[in-house]
Motif scaffolding. Structure first.
Motif, mmCIF file in Angstrom:
data_model
loop_
_atom_site.group_PDB
_atom_site.id
_atom_site.type_symbol
_atom_site.label_atom_id
_atom_site.label_comp_id
_atom_site.label_asym_id
_atom_site.label_seq_id
_atom_site.Cartn_x
_atom_site.Cartn_y
_atom_site.Cartn_z
ATOM 1 N N ARG A 39 1.760 -99.993 -24.713
ATOM 2 C CA ARG A 39 1.926 -98.612 -24.273
ATOM 3 C C ARG A 39 1.900 -97.683 -25.472
ATOM 4 O O ARG A 39 2.296 -98.066 -26.579
ATOM 5 N N THR A 59 -4.101 -96.362 -18.133
ATOM 6 C CA THR A 59 -3.696 -95.525 -17.014
ATOM 7 C C THR A 59 -2.679 -94.513 -17.515
ATOM 8 O O THR A 59 -1.625 -94.907 -18.032
ATOM 9 N N ILE A 61 0.361 -92.397 -17.152
ATOM 10 C CA ILE A 61 1.473 -92.446 -16.207
ATOM 11 C C ILE A 61 2.319 -91.173 -16.233
ATOM 12 O O ILE A 61 3.109 -90.941 -15.332
ATOM 13 N N SER A 62 2.167 -90.356 -17.273
ATOM 14 C CA SER A 62 2.807 -89.044 -17.296
ATOM 15 C C SER A 62 2.022 -88.141 -18.229
ATOM 16 O O SER A 62 1.377 -88.608 -19.165
ATOM 17 N N PRO A 78 -3.816 -88.678 -14.370
ATOM 18 C CA PRO A 78 -2.612 -89.455 -14.060
ATOM 19 C C PRO A 78 -2.835 -90.416 -12.890
ATOM 20 O O PRO A 78 -3.447 -90.055 -11.875
ATOM 21 N N LEU A 79 -2.374 -91.634 -13.090
ATOM 22 C CA LEU A 79 -2.372 -92.703 -12.094
ATOM 23 C C LEU A 79 -3.757 -93.138 -11.635
ATOM 24 O O LEU A 79 -3.909 -93.730 -10.574
ATOM 25 N N SER A 99 0.330 -87.464 -23.132
ATOM 26 C CA SER A 99 0.028 -88.282 -21.961
ATOM 27 C C SER A 99 0.433 -89.714 -22.278
ATOM 28 O O SER A 99 -0.152 -90.353 -23.154
ATOM 29 N N ARG A 100 1.469 -90.206 -21.607
ATOM 30 C CA ARG A 100 1.895 -91.595 -21.791
ATOM 31 C C ARG A 100 0.957 -92.495 -21.025
ATOM 32 O O ARG A 100 0.578 -92.199 -19.901
ATOM 33 N N ARG A 101 0.602 -93.637 -21.671
ATOM 34 C CA ARG A 101 -0.347 -94.540 -21.041
ATOM 35 C C ARG A 101 -0.076 -95.985 -21.406
ATOM 36 O O ARG A 101 -0.087 -96.353 -22.569
#
Length: 146
Positions: A39, A59, A61-62, A78-79, A99-101
């Motif tokens: 991540r 992906t 996620i936020s 997102p998602l 953007s967290r991924r």
């Protein structure tokens, strides 16, 4: 069952030197990487690291998402999982906020066992996979998308 905490994960600098990934799982075979789950956060425009022979799926996620630009454009919303070969030269563009991924990376021997390699053209959707839906490391401490 074992509960894993943040201290159990291994932070690793990105191959491009512009950030940090937290590797949560890595499986090696006799010929190298079989599978990796990691991540990271994309916080600015910049190049993604090159990983020859590795299939990558990320992906968001936020956060707001971003584009991956190279010979083609992949939108990272997102998602919505986005798949691409690790040897494809891509750069994050249009980053408006972190953007967290998570990311799933599959080595060359394991890649043939499941999933499809993302390639430009054909009937691939906007995220690099057939049909347009998708199916890619810790928190960022440096700069750039990894």
């Amino acid at each position: 069952m074992r509960l894993l905490r943040a201290a159990d994960f291994v932070p690793m600098p990105w191959a491009n030197g512009r950030g940090v990934t937290v590797e949560m799982l890595r499986v090696e075979g006799p010929s190298g990487l079989l599978f990796r789950l990691s991540r990271a956060s994309v916080v600015e425009d910049g190049p993604f690291s090159i990983f020859p022979g590795v299939e990558r799926v990320l992906t968001v996620i936020s956060g707001p998402g971003f584009d991956l630009l190279g010979e083609r454009r992949l939108r990272c919303d997102p998602l919505a999982p986005v798949a691409f070969p690790g040897d494809e030269a891509l750069a994050a563009s249009g980053v408006r906020g972190p953007s967290r991924r998570p990311e799933r990376d599959v080595g060359p021997r394991a890649a043939g066992a499941g999933g499809e390699r993302a390639q430009g053209g054909g009937d691939r959707g906007r995220n690099g996979l057939r049909g347009g839906a998708g199916g890619s490391g810790g928190e960022r401490r440096g700069a750039g998308p990894g």
